[in-house]
Scaffold this motif. Structure first.
Motif, short mmCIF file in Angstrom:
data_model
loop_
_atom_site.label_atom_id
_atom_site.label_comp_id
_atom_site.label_asym_id
_atom_site.label_seq_id
_atom_site.Cartn_x
_atom_site.Cartn_y
_atom_site.Cartn_z
N ARG A 1 2.30 19.16 -2.90
CA ARG A 1 2.05 19.01 -4.34
C ARG A 1 3.34 19.23 -5.12
O ARG A 1 3.64 18.52 -6.08
N ARG A 2 4.10 20.22 -4.70
CA ARG A 2 5.38 20.48 -5.36
C ARG A 2 6.34 19.31 -5.14
O ARG A 2 7.05 18.88 -6.06
N ALA A 3 6.36 18.82 -3.91
CA ALA A 3 7.24 17.70 -3.60
C ALA A 3 6.86 16.47 -4.42
O ALA A 3 7.73 15.76 -4.94
N ALA A 4 5.56 16.23 -4.55
CA ALA A 4 5.10 15.06 -5.32
C ALA A 4 5.53 15.18 -6.78
O ALA A 4 5.91 14.18 -7.39
N ALA A 5 5.46 16.38 -7.30
CA ALA A 5 5.90 16.58 -8.69
C ALA A 5 7.39 16.29 -8.82
O ALA A 5 7.83 15.67 -9.80
N ILE A 6 8.16 16.71 -7.85
CA ILE A 6 9.60 16.46 -7.88
C ILE A 6 9.89 14.96 -7.84
O ILE A 6 10.71 14.45 -8.62
N TYR A 7 9.20 14.23 -6.97
CA TYR A 7 9.41 12.78 -6.91
C TYR A 7 8.99 12.11 -8.21
O TYR A 7 9.66 11.20 -8.70
N ARG A 8 7.88 12.55 -8.77
CA ARG A 8 7.40 11.91 -10.00
C ARG A 8 8.33 12.19 -11.17
O ARG A 8 8.68 11.29 -11.93
N ILE A 9 8.76 13.45 -11.31
CA ILE A 9 9.52 13.85 -12.49
C ILE A 9 10.97 13.39 -12.40
O ILE A 9 11.54 12.92 -13.38
N PHE A 10 11.55 13.53 -11.23
CA PHE A 10 12.99 13.29 -11.15
C PHE A 10 13.37 11.93 -10.59
O PHE A 10 14.50 11.48 -10.78
N LEU A 11 12.44 11.29 -9.89
CA LEU A 11 12.77 9.97 -9.34
C LEU A 11 11.78 8.90 -9.79
O LEU A 11 11.86 7.75 -9.35
N CYS A 12 10.85 9.27 -10.68
CA CYS A 12 9.83 8.33 -11.17
C CYS A 12 9.13 7.64 -10.02
O CYS A 12 8.84 6.44 -10.06
N ASP A 13 8.88 8.37 -8.98
CA ASP A 13 8.23 7.84 -7.78
C ASP A 13 6.88 8.53 -7.66
O ASP A 13 6.78 9.65 -7.18
N ASP A 14 5.84 7.83 -8.15
CA ASP A 14 4.49 8.41 -8.12
C ASP A 14 3.89 8.29 -6.74
O ASP A 14 3.94 7.24 -6.13
N MET A 15 3.34 9.37 -6.28
CA MET A 15 2.66 9.36 -4.98
C MET A 15 1.16 9.17 -5.22
O MET A 15 0.53 10.00 -5.87
N VAL A 16 0.64 8.07 -4.73
CA VAL A 16 -0.77 7.75 -4.93
C VAL A 16 -1.48 7.79 -3.59
O VAL A 16 -1.02 7.14 -2.64
N PRO A 17 -2.57 8.53 -3.48
CA PRO A 17 -3.29 8.54 -2.20
C PRO A 17 -3.71 7.12 -1.81
O PRO A 17 -4.10 6.32 -2.66
N VAL A 18 -3.64 6.83 -0.54
CA VAL A 18 -3.96 5.48 -0.09
C VAL A 18 -5.45 5.23 -0.07
O VAL A 18 -5.89 4.09 -0.01
N VAL B 1 0.83 -1.20 0.00
CA VAL B 1 0.00 0.00 0.00
C VAL B 1 0.86 1.25 0.00
O VAL B 1 2.07 1.18 0.12
N GLY B 2 0.19 2.37 -0.12
CA GLY B 2 0.90 3.63 -0.04
C GLY B 2 1.42 4.04 -1.39
O GLY B 2 0.84 3.75 -2.41
N CYS B 3 2.53 4.76 -1.37
CA CYS B 3 3.03 5.28 -2.62
C CYS B 3 3.59 4.15 -3.46
O CYS B 3 4.32 3.30 -2.97
N THR B 4 3.23 4.13 -4.69
CA THR B 4 3.71 3.09 -5.59
C THR B 4 4.63 3.72 -6.60
O THR B 4 4.49 4.89 -6.93
N LYS B 5 5.55 2.97 -7.07
CA LYS B 5 6.56 3.55 -7.95
C LYS B 5 6.33 3.16 -9.39
O LYS B 5 6.29 2.00 -9.71
N SER B 6 6.23 4.16 -10.21
CA SER B 6 6.33 3.89 -11.63
C SER B 6 7.81 4.07 -11.95
O SER B 6 8.19 4.61 -12.95
N ALA B 7 8.60 3.66 -11.01
CA ALA B 7 10.02 3.98 -11.02
C ALA B 7 10.78 3.06 -11.95
O ALA B 7 10.31 1.99 -12.31
N PRO B 8 11.94 3.51 -12.33
CA PRO B 8 12.82 2.61 -13.05
C PRO B 8 13.09 1.42 -12.16
O PRO B 8 13.37 1.56 -10.99
N SER B 9 12.97 0.26 -12.68
CA SER B 9 13.06 -0.92 -11.84
C SER B 9 14.04 -1.92 -12.42
O SER B 9 14.25 -1.98 -13.63
N LYS B 10 14.62 -2.68 -11.54
CA LYS B 10 15.52 -3.74 -12.00
C LYS B 10 14.75 -5.04 -12.17
O LYS B 10 15.33 -6.07 -12.43
N ASN B 11 13.42 -4.99 -11.97
CA ASN B 11 12.65 -6.22 -11.99
C ASN B 11 12.07 -6.53 -13.36
O ASN B 11 11.32 -7.48 -13.50
#
Lengths: 524, 313
Positions: free
Chosen positions: A252-269, A19-29
């Motif tokens: 909101r600004r922080a979430a944009a930074i995580y999404r854009i620069f770390l591919c870490d999407d913040m999704v409301p639980v 649960v919680g924030c899920t990553k559309s992040a670059p993954s090694k999986n």
């Protein structure tokens, strides 16, 4: 010719995160491996030229370019032609414009619409096309766009998007005697923080904006010791797009930074309709009854709920960077912490001071490098082509090897075998592969459904839901309906709010492809 | 603080022929020649500022005495990150200063009109309005436009206790608030969604302790705003945030809800009183504060409303 649907194995990683924030992040999986294309599956030269031109310039090659290619082929060597063509395209204003649009999309900022009075600027450009008019106006008015265009057109390191301390701002007549601002633009954004001389202030006069003859560009370079300038983060467009409030606290600004620069999407639980924040608000502000009606138990429950803190442990310490700059850029830096994960999943925390400190912390992350490679991959190779971990590592090395210079890295990508691969060589995922990928998601469903046997719901993660093929097809259809997969989840009834997790867009796409194949009658 | 309608009038002035006619000369200034001709503005050093019509009528500019008061507004601490347990109900005393300019007849065929406020309207309708221009200003306006107004009363805050500031129980002699912000609902140009957003920041706001154990604003560094429609520019919205420096580079927020509805009620009361006068002549002295911000607001009414159908009586 089949194009392989969007297929992101990083969903697997996101599912594991629970649960919680899920990553559309670059993954090694990522597991789908597509090797370099055999010679007979490489795009023909003409198709390669066309693809280059569209990806780099957004338009067809000219007839002369086709003729030059034909001449080169007749001479027996087209490689020199493509060397020159790629370099020419990378230096073209169209490439800069195309990249600017991509970055605008990435930041989710609106591409500028044409304003008629800007047409007069057309004469200042060699080719007075509409393209130039739009592009020039965008460049002239926005420090954000100017910064992006500089990084692209001058083949600067991509990190400069975050790290640069030099800005060009369009100084309008919006300032009063003390430099007060009416309306937010880049010059106004910087005026508080910048300690050097800005041009003389002008008397504010409503209506004078129609006459901008005395407006001018101003180049601002913060001294190295000043930590409040940090590329696109400190531009009016970013501030305005991701506005903040007392309640939001720059998350909101922080979430944009995580999404854009770390591919870490913040999704409301909280689950439910994405357009209806009711469930989120219930979680953030639980109410209790009192004689005078419902009152807040607490002003802000964030911080006490572990599910919430999965994201807030990241968002809040990064939002701190903007704490003194809710509206315009402050000269006062804040100290905070950048919390993220390495690609192997281990946690990492980096302290920062001011926006420049935050930018340095971001660009030093392994995840940042992987994320930016992922963006470029999406732009030039495509989301329908999975980026496996080995290839990702190779490209991260290439990214670093070219000094993270934008044009050089794009050149490496458009020369890659994936870019030159003929579409027919892209393999469509099998139902069996999809079945493997959706299982972890369905297991999440089982955690609730398995505990309510009275509803007689079979184990959803079984290879054959309900034990027979007919039962499987019937249950998969039910799943599709409950998740409203045909409508992108807009009317989804599952998962319910109390489940405390949401499907990501990629998970929904994965489930859609799986249910479609099952509905077609394909066998697992 | 300018009332919003005067901002609109300034806009009109910038585009009006009359604005081009202003000058330091004692001579009546010729204006463009629509029919009937525009009245002229006569400014002679040491003499009352006068408006002259082609038919021989004249009016002069007058100003009321300034009313300066503080409007006391309920101010509740809605969120306190600096001292979470401390939430008290305070009062924000918003300083307001109002003066009203008007045109009064000095020459008119109807002797009964002499000394009365010039009324203007459209010849096609019977409704007439007095040619008046109330001017409002506050401490913020004095800071933004130094020398344009008379001094304004500084805003004050009174509270039953001061622990909520996070500075201990005792009220500090001087307190610098790095940033005060307010919010307003606006459309996000990128998303087209209407949303709450921070649209005003006053930075380095210095408050000093008064003899009555209140805080009084002494100075502010800068003031930046997306829009400026409030009676007191500090209150563009009713949500106010103070950004307090707890330690070096460490900040915390305190949120307030302020009853700005009451501010508008109080403002209207002061305005009504100011419009009743008494009025005195405005002697042209070449000082900047009459040129063009206040004088023009009245004179612009003449120019802006002027057409073949405009009547003055």
């Amino acid at each position: 010719m089949k194009i392989r649907p969007i297929f992101n194995l990083f969903v697997l990683a996101a599912v594991v995160v629970s649960v919680g924030c899920t990553k559309s992040a670059p993954s090694k999986n990522r597991t789908v491996e597509i090797s370099g294309a055999p010679a007979d599956e490489v795009l023909p030269n003409e198709a390669y030229l066309r693809k280059l031109s569209f990806h780099l310039r957004g338009e067809n090659p000219s007839s002369e370019e086709y003729e030059h290619l034909a001449s080169a082929e007749a001479a027996g060597d087209s490689s020199e032609f493509f060397d020159e063509t790629i370099k020419k395209y990378l230096k073209s204003p169209q490439f800069t414009s195309k990249m600017s649009l991509r970055v605008n999309d990435l930041f989710r900022i609106r591409n500028p619409a044409l304003l008629s009075h800007w047409a007069r600027h057309a004469k200042e450009y060699e080719s007075a096309t509409q393209f130039n008019v739009d592009f020039a106006r965008d460049l002239e008015l926005s420090s954000f766009s100017y910064l992006v265009s500089q990084v692209v057109s001058q083949n600067q390191p991509w990190d400069n998007l975050l790290r640069t301390q030099t800005f060009r701002v369009y100084n309008t007549k919006k300032f009063g005697p003390n430099g007060q601002l009416f309306g937010l633009d880049d010059a106004g954004l910087f005026r508080q923080a910048y300690l050097g001389p800005l041009p003389p202030s002008r008397i504010f006069s409503p209506g004078s904006h129609a006459s901008d003859e005395t407006s001018e560009f101003v180049d601002i370079t913060f001294p190295a010791t000043f930590v409040q300038g940090a590329g696109v983060l400190t531009t009016a467009r970013f501030f305005d797009r991701y506005a903040t409030t007392l309640l939001n606290k720059n998350r909101r600004r922080a979430a944009a930074i995580y999404r854009i620069f770390l591919c870490d999407d913040m999704v409301p639980v909280a689950a439910g309709n994405a357009n209806d924040p009711t469930e989120v608000l219930k979680l953030a502000f639980p109410t209790k009854s009192s004689g005078s009606g419902a009152t807040l138990v607490s002003q802000d429950m964030h911080g006490s709920d572990p599910a919430c803190m999965k994201c807030h442990s990241k968002l809040d310490p990064v939002g701190v960077a903007f704490s003194t700059s809710p509206f315009i850029l402050s000269a006062r830096p804040s100290v905070g912490v950048l919390n993220t994960e390495k690609l192997d999943g281990s946690k990492t925390s980096t302290s920062y001071r001011g926006f420049q400190g935050l930018a340095q912390a971001l660009t030093s992350q392994e995840r940042y490098s992987a994320c930016q490679v992922q963006h470029f991959w999406s732009w030039f190779i495509g989301d329908d082509r999975a980026l496996d971990s080995n290839r990702q590592n190779e490209l991260m090395a290439t990214f670093d090897g070219v000094g993270r210079r934008t044009g050089d890295f794009v050149e490496a990508l458009v020369r890659s075998p994936e870019f030159r691969e003929a579409p027919s060589t892209v393999r469509e995922e099998t139902l069996a592969e999809l079945q493997t990928l959706v299982k972890p998601i369905l297991k999440r469903c089982d955690t609730c459904h398995a505990s309510s046997p009275e509803e007689k719901i079979p184990t959803l993660a079984d290879d054959m839901i309900g034990g027979s093929e007919q039962s499987h097809i019937r249950n998969v259809a039910k799943i599709s309906k409950a998740l409203d997969l045909l409508n992108g989840g807009v009317g989804a009834k599952m998962p319910p709010a109390e489940a405390r997790w949401l499907l990501t867009r990629d998970e929904r796409s994965l489930l859609y492809r799986w249910t479609t194949k099952v509905a077609r009658g394909e066998n697992p | 603080m300018f009332h919003y309608k005067w901002l609109i009038l300034i806009f009109g002035l910038a585009l009006s022929p009359l604005s081009l006619a202003f000058g330091e000369t004692a001579e009546p200034v010729a204006t463009p020649t629509p029919a009937p001709p525009l009245p002229t503005v006569v400014k002679t050093m040491g003499q009352p500022v006068t408006i002259a019509w082609a038919d021989g009528r004249e009016a002069q500019l007058e100003v009321s005495s300034t009313i300066a008061e503080r409007a006391s507004l309920a101010m509740a601490i809605s969120e306190n990150v600096c001292e979470p347990s401390q939430r008290v109900m305070c009062e924000y005393h918003s300083g307001l200063s109002v003066a009203t300019y008007r045109l009064a007849w000095t020459k008119n065929p109807d002797a009964a009109r002499i000394g009365q406020t010039v009324r203007f309207g459209n010849s096609a309708v019977t409704m007439r309005e007095d040619l008046v221009a109330p001017i409002t200003w506050t401490f913020v306006d004095n800071t933004l436009f130094p020398g344009r107004h008379e001094p304004a009363l500084a805003d004050e805050i009174s509270c039953p206790s001061w622990e909520w500031l996070g500075q201990g129980a005792k009220l500090p002699t001087s307190l610098t608030v790095p940033a005060i912000s307010t919010e307003f609902m606006l459309q996000n140009p990128n998303t087209q969604q209407v949303e709450n957003k921070t649209i005003m920041t006053a930075t380095d706001v210095v408050w000093e302790k008064t003899e009555s154990d209140a805080l009084r604003i002494r100075s502010l560094g800068r003031f930046d705003s997306y829009i400026s429609l409030g009676v007191n520019a500090v209150f563009i919205g009713d949500v106010m945030k103070w950004n307090i420096e707890k330690s070096t580079n460490q900040y915390c927020d305190i949120g307030f809800k302020v009853d700005i509805g009451l501010l508008r009620v109080r403002y209207q009361g002061i305005l009504d009183r100011s419009m009743k006068g008494p009025f005195s002549q405005v002697i042209y002295d070449g000082k900047a504060r009459y040129e063009p911000s206040q004088l023009s607001q009245v004179l612009d009414l003449v120019a802006d409303m002027h057409s073949a159908r405009t009547v003055y009586e």
